[in-house]
Every structure is written in C-alpha cells, then in structure tokens.
Design a protein around this motif. Structure first.
Motif, PDB file in Angstrom:
ATOM      1  N   VAL A   1      -4.614   6.152  -7.294  1.00  0.00           N
ATOM      2  CA  VAL A   1      -5.183   5.012  -8.268  1.00  0.00           C
ATOM      3  C   VAL A   1      -4.452   5.208  -9.713  1.00  0.00           C
ATOM      4  O   VAL A   1      -4.121   4.079 -10.107  1.00  0.00           O
TER       5      VAL A   1
ATOM      6  N   VAL B   1      -0.109  -9.094 -10.337  1.00  0.00           N
ATOM      7  CA  VAL B   1      -0.566  -8.129  -9.595  1.00  0.00           C
ATOM      8  C   VAL B   1      -2.257  -7.867  -9.824  1.00  0.00           C
ATOM      9  O   VAL B   1      -2.614  -7.884 -11.021  1.00  0.00           O
TER      10      VAL B   1
ATOM     11  N   LEU C   1      -9.404  -1.175  -4.742  1.00  0.00           N
ATOM     12  CA  LEU C   1      -9.649   0.259  -4.187  1.00  0.00           C
ATOM     13  C   LEU C   1     -10.378   0.445  -2.827  1.00  0.00           C
ATOM     14  O   LEU C   1     -11.471  -0.323  -2.523  1.00  0.00           O
TER      15      LEU C   1
ATOM     16  N   ALA D   1       1.249  -1.298 -11.604  1.00  0.00           N
ATOM     17  CA  ALA D   1       0.689  -2.621 -11.718  1.00  0.00           C
ATOM     18  C   ALA D   1       1.318  -3.024 -13.242  1.00  0.00           C
ATOM     19  O   ALA D   1       1.701  -4.104 -13.719  1.00  0.00           O
TER      20      ALA D   1
ATOM     21  N   LEU E   1      -0.641  -7.978  -4.216  1.00  0.00           N
ATOM     22  CA  LEU E   1      -1.997  -7.205  -4.249  1.00  0.00           C
ATOM     23  C   LEU E   1      -1.883  -5.898  -3.480  1.00  0.00           C
ATOM     24  O   LEU E   1      -0.996  -5.549  -2.609  1.00  0.00           O
ATOM     25  N   LEU E   2      -2.321  -4.795  -4.431  1.00  0.00           N
ATOM     26  CA  LEU E   2      -2.151  -3.590  -4.063  1.00  0.00           C
ATOM     27  C   LEU E   2      -3.270  -2.985  -3.326  1.00  0.00           C
ATOM     28  O   LEU E   2      -4.322  -3.281  -3.996  1.00  0.00           O
TER      29      LEU E   2
ATOM     30  N   PHE F   1      -0.641   3.890  -8.835  1.00  0.00           N
ATOM     31  CA  PHE F   1      -0.759   2.326  -8.556  1.00  0.00           C
ATOM     32  C   PHE F   1      -1.188   1.645  -9.871  1.00  0.00           C
ATOM     33  O   PHE F   1      -0.484   0.393 -10.290  1.00  0.00           O
ATOM     34  N   GLU F   2      -1.910   2.214 -10.737  1.00  0.00           N
ATOM     35  CA  GLU F   2      -2.453   1.507 -11.964  1.00  0.00           C
ATOM     36  C   GLU F   2      -0.993   1.134 -12.901  1.00  0.00           C
ATOM     37  O   GLU F   2      -0.790   0.065 -13.556  1.00  0.00           O
TER      38      GLU F   2
ATOM     39  N   THR G   1      -5.203  -5.250  -8.012  1.00  0.00           N
ATOM     40  CA  THR G   1      -5.587  -3.994  -7.282  1.00  0.00           C
ATOM     41  C   THR G   1      -6.847  -4.089  -6.505  1.00  0.00           C
ATOM     42  O   THR G   1      -7.967  -4.616  -7.256  1.00  0.00           O
TER      43      THR G   1
ATOM     44  N   VAL H   1      -5.526   0.158  -2.309  1.00  0.00           N
ATOM     45  CA  VAL H   1      -5.182   1.694  -2.796  1.00  0.00           C
ATOM     46  C   VAL H   1      -6.151   2.479  -2.042  1.00  0.00           C
ATOM     47  O   VAL H   1      -7.542   2.121  -2.600  1.00  0.00           O
TER      48      VAL H   1
ATOM     49  N   SER I   1       0.959  -1.155   0.138  1.00  0.00           N
ATOM     50  CA  SER I   1       0.066  -0.015  -0.048  1.00  0.00           C
ATOM     51  C   SER I   1       1.159   1.359  -0.026  1.00  0.00           C
ATOM     52  O   SER I   1       1.961   1.120  -0.070  1.00  0.00           O
TER      53      SER I   1
ATOM     54  N   HIS J   1      -7.647 -11.106  -2.785  1.00  0.00           N
ATOM     55  CA  HIS J   1      -8.487  -9.799  -3.564  1.00  0.00           C
ATOM     56  C   HIS J   1      -9.937 -10.049  -3.201  1.00  0.00           C
ATOM     57  O   HIS J   1     -10.774  -8.880  -3.021  1.00  0.00           O
TER      58      HIS J   1
END
Length: 328
Positions: free
Chosen positions: A110, A124, A128, A117, A100-101, A113-114, A126, A103, A50, A171
C-alpha cells in the motif's frame, strides 16, 4: 533447505529471465527487470498494474496479457516492489487513458504503490483488495489482507478494460468485485524463504494453521489436523457468514493451492466445498482450481467465493491470454 536455485540473491532475476523467455509471445521485461509488461499494448486502453513480492507465482506476472494486467511489478520474495519500479511500469504502459493500480492490502504494498502514484505523470487511481476473512488485522496489513481474491479482481476488471471502459468506471468495478469476494486459507506445512534458509514457522505432523496468510503469517488459530470435509466446512462457513450471498445468485468458486498441494487434493476440496455450498442453497456456476496465488512450497489451500451477477459472469467468461490463464 533443498531448492532449485543458484544463489538466494539471484532467484528473482533468473526466474524473470526464464519467465520472459518462456512467454515471449505474451510479455516482455522492462528496463532493469523492474516490471513485466504486456508485449503489445492496446492504444487508448486504461492500463492495469499490480504487483507484490515474488514467491506467489503465477501471481502477478502470470496474469499479464490480453484480458488481464498490462504490467506487474515483482519485488524480492515476500517483499513489496519499490516505488520506482511501480512508477516506471505506470509510465511504460500509459497510452493516454490513465492507470488503475490493483493492490493487495499489505502495508508495504500500500505504501509503495501510493508513493508511485504520486510520482506518476498520468492519471492514476488505486483499489485495495482485502478479501481475507481470517483476521481483521495482522503485522503485514491494516485491516483485512488481500489474497487469492486478487486474481478475480484482476480478471473481471481486465476484461472490462479490454472493452474500453474509463478509468473511473474500472475503479468502481474493481471496488464492487472486491466487495463481493471473500477468501480464507489453511496451511498444512510452512514454506522456506531462500534468503532465510529455514521454515517460516513450524507445524507438528498433526497440526494445521487455520486462516493462514500467503506469507505464512498466523491465522485464526493452530489446531489439530482434520478431514478435508471438516476443513472445507470451516473455510466455507466463515466465508459465507461474512459474504452473505443474496438468494438466487450464482457464485464463482476458486480453490487455490499454496504451491505444495497436488491437484488431486485440490479437486477433492472443490467437491467438499461445492457440496457444502449447495447444501446451503448456494449455486456454483464458475470454477477455477489450481496453484494461482501461492506461498512458495507451502502445503495447503484457500477457498475464494465471488458472488456473481450477469455482468460479473460475462466478464469472467471473456477471453483471456496470459501465461497462467488462457481461454477463448
């Protein structure tokens, strides 16, 4: 402006050096201080990452360690980390199970991080976090903002990752936790970003900002200062109206300070919120109180409510060892 700093441009770098020295048994700094990494990685475990702008400490670096994050990427104060920071962290903590991000829903976070990835070598995914019920949109985000509920997502998913769950499973869990978590905050004063040198906004001595964001962005409205019970009632009612907890479910109550509110007042808010919730037939079985998702020295607090089931409660209770959270 009175702050314990040497120069505004050195605040983050020098703070990271101090953090790494103070918690050398838990974390280490990545190259060029791009990220804070868990000192000992667990082979075969999905990596959790994170990050976000500095000024919200202990979020996120304070939650790096066993049972929570594997890495956190700090940006300059209230500024998103860059894609290369995040990509470097992904590569550094990947032990083969993917990453796993987690965010917060702010446009800069956003976007960056995108991009990270897309740059990463491993697999990866993500998630939110958008737990703030105060406003649907702000200049910082598209949709709801991610605020103190981020801590809850990181803790529960961190515990599950320690158990060896897959990236896909984590996720799905992160999405489920986010869907059952809501927050709302109130500011009694502004904060001052060192590089700016002046308060982000101005409140009169008899005013408060209801629904404020963690960067000082406006909330629902500016109103006259009220009693703690009245403030708690509005925050709790807004959260419960949106969350709609199911009958018979216990909840986790997080009363989070923004950096300038003493614990005696935060625990007073815990008392007020708990009475209101129980008056509505909502049981609180887990508590966390303190300054965890801050806004520099802003006075005020947020309330976060997470609807628990047996799995969520077990994951919350699971051992954690980080700079900011530590229980066995």
């Amino acid at each position: 402006m009175k702050k314990l700093i040497n120069a505004p441009e050195k605040v983050l770098s020098e703070s990271l050096d101090g953090f790494a020295a103070a918690h050398a048994d838990i974390v280490t700094l990545g190259a060029e201080k791009k990220f804070v990494r868990r000192k000992t990685l667990k082979p075969g475990k999905v990596g959790l990452i994170s990050g976000g702008g500095a000024g919200h400490e202990p979020l996120h670096a304070g939650f790096v360690g066993a049972g929570m994050l594997d890495a956190a990427c700090p940006g300059q104060i209230f500024t998103s980390p860059t894609p290369d920071q995040i990509a470097a962290a992904i590569d550094a903590i990947d032990t083969g199970a993917g990453s796993l991000l987690i965010v917060k829903n702010y446009e800069g976070d956003v976007m960056n991080f995108e991009m990270a990835a897309e740059l990463a070598n491993g697999k990866v995914l993500t998630v939110l976090v958008d737990d703030d019920v105060a406003v649907e949109k702000s200049t910082y985000s598209t949709g709801r903002r991610g605020v103190a509920g981020t801590l809850v997502v990181e803790k529960l998913v961190g515990a599950a990752a320690e158990e060896g769950r897959t990236l896909k499973e984590l996720h799905a869990l992160a999405q489920a936790v986010n869907s059952r978590t809501r927050s709302m905050g109130v500011a009694l004063t502004s904060c001052t970003v060192p590089a700016a040198g002046t308060p982000t906004f101005t409140l009169g001595d008899d005013e408060m900002e209801m629904g404020v964001g963690i960067h000082g962005e406006p909330g629902r409205r500016r109103v006259k200062l009220e009693s703690a019970d009245a403030i708690a009632a509005e925050l709790v009612e807004s959260i419960v109206h949106d969350l709609e907890p199911r009958n018979g479910r216990d909840c986790l109550l997080l009363v989070n300070g923004f950096g300038g509110t003493p614990l005696v007042e935060l625990y007073l808010m815990v008392n007020a919120a708990t009475r209101i919730l129980r008056g509505r037939g909502i049981s609180v079985s887990r508590f966390l109180t303190g300054n965890y998702v801050t806004s520099l020295e802003m006075a005020g607090c947020s309330i976060t409510l997470t609807e628990l089931d047996s799995e969520f409660a077990r994951l919350w209770d699971a051992p954690v060892h980080t700079a900011a959270l530590n229980w066995r």
